[in-house]
Design a protein around this motif. Structure first.
Motif, PDB file in Angstrom:
ATOM      1  N   SER A 111       0.848  -1.201   0.000  1.00 55.47           N
ATOM      2  CA  SER A 111       0.000   0.000   0.000  1.00 55.47           C
ATOM      3  C   SER A 111       0.882   1.249   0.000  1.00 55.47           C
ATOM      4  O   SER A 111       1.034   1.908   1.040  1.00 55.47           O
ATOM      5  N   PRO A 112       1.493   1.573  -1.149  1.00 55.87           N
ATOM      6  CA  PRO A 112       2.433   2.704  -1.198  1.00 55.87           C
ATOM      7  C   PRO A 112       1.846   4.022  -0.700  1.00 55.87           C
ATOM      8  O   PRO A 112       2.553   4.801  -0.062  1.00 55.87           O
ATOM      9  N   LYS A 113       0.584   4.282  -0.973  1.00 58.87           N
ATOM     10  CA  LYS A 113      -0.018   5.545  -0.529  1.00 58.87           C
ATOM     11  C   LYS A 113      -0.099   5.616   0.992  1.00 58.87           C
ATOM     12  O   LYS A 113       0.158   6.656   1.594  1.00 58.87           O
ATOM     13  N   GLN A 114      -0.478   4.500   1.619  1.00 57.34           N
ATOM     14  CA  GLN A 114      -0.503   4.459   3.077  1.00 57.34           C
ATOM     15  C   GLN A 114       0.908   4.643   3.643  1.00 57.34           C
ATOM     16  O   GLN A 114       1.122   5.375   4.603  1.00 57.34           O
ATOM     17  N   LEU A 115       1.866   3.966   3.014  1.00 57.42           N
ATOM     18  CA  LEU A 115       3.246   4.052   3.483  1.00 57.42           C
ATOM     19  C   LEU A 115       3.760   5.482   3.365  1.00 57.42           C
ATOM     20  O   LEU A 115       4.428   5.993   4.275  1.00 57.42           O
ATOM     21  N   GLU A 116       3.449   6.156   2.262  1.00 51.43           N
ATOM     22  CA  GLU A 116       3.877   7.535   2.086  1.00 51.43           C
ATOM     23  C   GLU A 116       3.322   8.424   3.186  1.00 51.43           C
ATOM     24  O   GLU A 116       4.028   9.261   3.754  1.00 51.43           O
ATOM     25  N   LYS A 117       2.044   8.250   3.518  1.00 50.56           N
ATOM     26  CA  LYS A 117       1.423   9.084   4.550  1.00 50.56           C
ATOM     27  C   LYS A 117       2.019   8.822   5.927  1.00 50.56           C
ATOM     28  O   LYS A 117       2.226   9.752   6.714  1.00 50.56           O
ATOM     29  N   ILE A 118       2.327   7.554   6.206  1.00 58.32           N
ATOM     30  CA  ILE A 118       2.945   7.231   7.495  1.00 58.32           C
ATOM     31  C   ILE A 118       4.335   7.852   7.581  1.00 58.32           C
ATOM     32  O   ILE A 118       4.707   8.454   8.600  1.00 58.32           O
ATOM     33  N   GLY A 145       7.750   2.661  19.973  1.00 59.69           N
ATOM     34  CA  GLY A 145       7.730   1.206  20.023  1.00 59.69           C
ATOM     35  C   GLY A 145       6.331   0.670  20.274  1.00 59.69           C
ATOM     36  O   GLY A 145       5.906  -0.305  19.644  1.00 59.69           O
ATOM     37  N   ASP A 146       5.605   1.312  21.186  1.00 56.22           N
ATOM     38  CA  ASP A 146       4.233   0.884  21.483  1.00 56.22           C
ATOM     39  C   ASP A 146       3.362   0.941  20.227  1.00 56.22           C
ATOM     40  O   ASP A 146       2.617   0.001  19.934  1.00 56.22           O
ATOM     41  N   VAL A 147       3.460   2.057  19.495  1.00 53.34           N
ATOM     42  CA  VAL A 147       2.645   2.215  18.286  1.00 53.34           C
ATOM     43  C   VAL A 147       3.088   1.225  17.214  1.00 53.34           C
ATOM     44  O   VAL A 147       2.257   0.645  16.502  1.00 53.34           O
ATOM     45  N   ALA A 148       4.390   1.011  17.095  1.00 51.00           N
ATOM     46  CA  ALA A 148       4.898   0.047  16.111  1.00 51.00           C
ATOM     47  C   ALA A 148       4.325  -1.341  16.356  1.00 51.00           C
ATOM     48  O   ALA A 148       3.934  -2.052  15.417  1.00 51.00           O
ATOM     49  N   ARG A 149       4.229  -1.729  17.618  1.00 50.65           N
ATOM     50  CA  ARG A 149       3.717  -3.068  17.926  1.00 50.65           C
ATOM     51  C   ARG A 149       2.219  -3.197  17.644  1.00 50.65           C
ATOM     52  O   ARG A 149       1.738  -4.271  17.294  1.00 50.65           O
ATOM     53  N   THR A 150       1.492  -2.070  17.756  1.00 46.99           N
ATOM     54  CA  THR A 150       0.077  -2.134  17.378  1.00 46.99           C
ATOM     55  C   THR A 150      -0.069  -2.329  15.871  1.00 46.99           C
ATOM     56  O   THR A 150      -1.020  -2.958  15.412  1.00 46.99           O
ATOM     57  N   VAL A 151       0.882  -1.801  15.115  1.00 46.96           N
ATOM     58  CA  VAL A 151       0.879  -2.018  13.663  1.00 46.96           C
ATOM     59  C   VAL A 151       1.206  -3.482  13.360  1.00 46.96           C
ATOM     60  O   VAL A 151       0.549  -4.132  12.536  1.00 46.96           O
ATOM     61  N   MET A 152       2.225  -4.003  14.027  1.00 44.24           N
ATOM     62  CA  MET A 152       2.651  -5.377  13.770  1.00 44.24           C
ATOM     63  C   MET A 152       1.570  -6.395  14.143  1.00 44.24           C
ATOM     64  O   MET A 152       1.476  -7.462  13.532  1.00 44.24           O
ATOM     65  N   ALA A 156      -3.591  -1.499  14.689  1.00 40.91           N
ATOM     66  CA  ALA A 156      -3.681  -0.239  13.939  1.00 40.91           C
ATOM     67  C   ALA A 156      -3.477  -0.584  12.470  1.00 40.91           C
ATOM     68  O   ALA A 156      -2.405  -1.033  12.081  1.00 40.91           O
ATOM     69  N   LYS A 157      -4.510  -0.370  11.669  1.00 44.26           N
ATOM     70  CA  LYS A 157      -4.496  -0.861  10.294  1.00 44.26           C
ATOM     71  C   LYS A 157      -4.402   0.225   9.235  1.00 44.26           C
ATOM     72  O   LYS A 157      -4.338  -0.083   8.054  1.00 44.26           O
ATOM     73  N   ASN A 158      -4.416   1.501   9.642  1.00 45.12           N
ATOM     74  CA  ASN A 158      -4.317   2.579   8.654  1.00 45.12           C
ATOM     75  C   ASN A 158      -3.691   3.804   9.293  1.00 45.12           C
ATOM     76  O   ASN A 158      -3.435   3.838  10.504  1.00 45.12           O
ATOM     77  N   VAL A 159      -3.478   4.812   8.479  1.00 47.19           N
ATOM     78  CA  VAL A 159      -2.782   6.012   8.949  1.00 47.19           C
ATOM     79  C   VAL A 159      -3.560   6.715  10.049  1.00 47.19           C
ATOM     80  O   VAL A 159      -2.984   7.188  11.035  1.00 47.19           O
ATOM     81  N   ASP A 321      -7.809  12.334   4.335  1.00 54.46           N
ATOM     82  CA  ASP A 321      -6.605  11.611   4.736  1.00 54.46           C
ATOM     83  C   ASP A 321      -5.725  12.493   5.584  1.00 54.46           C
ATOM     84  O   ASP A 321      -5.598  13.678   5.340  1.00 54.46           O
ATOM     85  N   ARG A 322      -5.080  11.891   6.571  1.00 57.15           N
ATOM     86  CA  ARG A 322      -4.195  12.655   7.423  1.00 57.15           C
ATOM     87  C   ARG A 322      -2.788  12.692   6.842  1.00 57.15           C
ATOM     88  O   ARG A 322      -2.337  11.733   6.225  1.00 57.15           O
ATOM     89  N   PHE A 323      -2.150  13.784   7.093  1.00 54.68           N
ATOM     90  CA  PHE A 323      -0.749  13.943   6.719  1.00 54.68           C
ATOM     91  C   PHE A 323      -0.506  13.812   5.228  1.00 54.68           C
ATOM     92  O   PHE A 323       0.515  13.306   4.808  1.00 54.68           O
ATOM     93  N   LEU A 324      -1.465  14.232   4.413  1.00 55.58           N
ATOM     94  CA  LEU A 324      -1.163  14.353   2.993  1.00 55.58           C
ATOM     95  C   LEU A 324      -0.046  15.362   2.824  1.00 55.58           C
ATOM     96  O   LEU A 324       0.064  16.304   3.612  1.00 55.58           O
ATOM     97  N   PRO A 325       0.806  15.205   1.818  1.00 53.89           N
ATOM     98  CA  PRO A 325       1.898  16.152   1.628  1.00 53.89           C
ATOM     99  C   PRO A 325       1.381  17.574   1.499  1.00 53.89           C
ATOM    100  O   PRO A 325       0.343  17.819   0.904  1.00 53.89           O
ATOM    101  N   SER A 326       2.101  18.509   2.100  1.00 55.07           N
ATOM    102  CA  SER A 326       1.783  19.921   1.933  1.00 55.07           C
ATOM    103  C   SER A 326       2.076  20.314   0.491  1.00 55.07           C
ATOM    104  O   SER A 326       2.687  19.558  -0.250  1.00 55.07           O
ATOM    105  N   PRO A 327       1.632  21.517   0.043  1.00 49.81           N
ATOM    106  CA  PRO A 327       1.915  21.917  -1.342  1.00 49.81           C
ATOM    107  C   PRO A 327       3.377  21.761  -1.725  1.00 49.81           C
ATOM    108  O   PRO A 327       3.700  21.345  -2.826  1.00 49.81           O
TER     109      PRO A 327
END
Length: 343
Positions: A111-118, A145-152, A156-159, A321-327
């Motif tokens: 999911s490149p778009k999700q990865l970019e936003k993260i 680390g806590d947040v990383a483990r929720t991803v693993m 936590a399944k999305n941005v 979407d959160r954290f979309l790139p600024s202009p």
């Protein structure tokens, strides 16, 4: 193989231990460097678990090596913007978010778009924490680390879910703007990154003719220089003024091939006219004053701080979407703009 993969991109003699600890933070539990061996021994208590850990470490080592090397072929399958965020994190020398980066790569490779936003989120958080002086805290490392483990564990399944777990640790807009408005930036590489990114933002939002970027090379040999309008020499001759030398409002970008260093030259007679000739919008804005001192520096830095809130957003929702790139982040990023280690 695992050791060679890590040591091939990190010459630090503790590189392998650092990788294992970052992996452990992302996948197992929080552990200080001193606790790591005991925690591994306690949890990996059978041959089966030892083999599973070795397999996981081997698989993770190539992903971790890619985090340390933006030129790794691993990034060829992703948009340039993903690679650029990794390049930025290495350029500004931020490592605290690596457990979350490692977890995100493991779970969001497809999911490149999700990865970019993260990745963009981690850049934004890192800048806010750097400016606010909170990046080095142990509690922050534990939070990553806590947040990383929720991803693993797929908790936590999305941005948005990742953001919701972390943003309480990040300075708010008001806190970030206030900190930015008074920040000293004595490290040249950070000043170059902040000013260059702010410049991109202003140009992207400006007129068509302003969107042609000047030379962005930030290597030691030239291209992009920093000029302290109130010169560094003031620190030895005037203590009161010296406190303003490394304020970001006192620092401007100059093109090395067009502007020679102006040193201690008079502001009104020499520096102001030179600044006005610059290709950089924010540099030109520092010209034309009747004098240059604390009031002018503070005024300019307030202006930069307001821009910074837009450039490195906290958790603003844009088009759902959160954290979309600024202009500024929508621009294509050639790797040469972040090459070599600056001063």
């Amino acid at each position: 193989m695992m050791q060679g993969t890590i040591e091939g991109v990190d010459e630090d003699k503790h590189a392998l231990v650092t990788f294992i600890r970052q992996y452990w933070l992302s996948a197992k539990d929080h552990s200080t460097k001193d606790e790591l061996y005991a925690n591994i021994k306690r949890k990996v208590n059978s041959e089966k678990k030892a083999l599973e850990l070795l397999d996981d470490l081997t698989a993770s080592s190539s992903r971790y090596a890619a985090i340390l090397n933006p030129s790794d072929e691993f990034w060829n399958k992703f948009p340039e913007s993903v690679k650029y965020q990794i390049e930025v994190l290495n350029f500004i020398r931020v490592s605290q978010g690596r457990p979350l980066l490692l977890a995100a790569i493991t779970k969001f490779q497809s999911s490149p778009k999700q990865l970019e936003k993260i990745f963009k989120a981690i850049v934004n958080w890192s800048v806010r924490l750097l400016i606010s002086g909170k990046l080095g805290s142990g509690s922050l490392e534990e939070k990553y680390g806590d947040v990383a483990r929720t991803v693993m564990t797929d908790s936590a399944k999305n941005v948005s879910q990742i953001t919701d777990l972390f943003v309480s640790s990040v300075p708010t807009d008001a806190q970030f703007e206030a900190a930015f408005a008074t920040a000293d930036v004595s490290k040249g590489y950070l000043a170059k990154y902040y000013l260059r990114t702010l410049e991109e933002h202003v140009k992207a939002a400006g007129s068509t003719q302003e969107k042609n970027y000047p030379h962005w090379d930030v290597s030691k040999k030239g291209g992009l220089n920093l000029e302290h309008i109130l010169p560094k020499s003031v620190k030895t001759t005037n203590q009161a003024l010296g406190e303003w030398v490394f304020r970001l409002g006192n620092i401007v970008l100059l093109q090395a091939n067009k502007n020679a260093a102006m040193g201690s030259e008079d502001y009104v007679k020499v520096k102001s006219p030179e600044l006005l000739k610059s290709d950089f919008v924010l540099t030109r804005e520092a010209s034309g004053k009747k004098q240059w001192g604390p009031n002018e520096i503070a005024e300019r830095q307030v202006r930069l701080a307001k821009l910074a809130v837009e450039v490195w957003p906290h958790s603003r929702t844009v088009e759902g979407d959160r954290f979309l790139p600024s202009p500024s982040s929508a621009v294509n990023y050639p790797a040469s703009r972040l090459q070599a280690t600056p001063n």
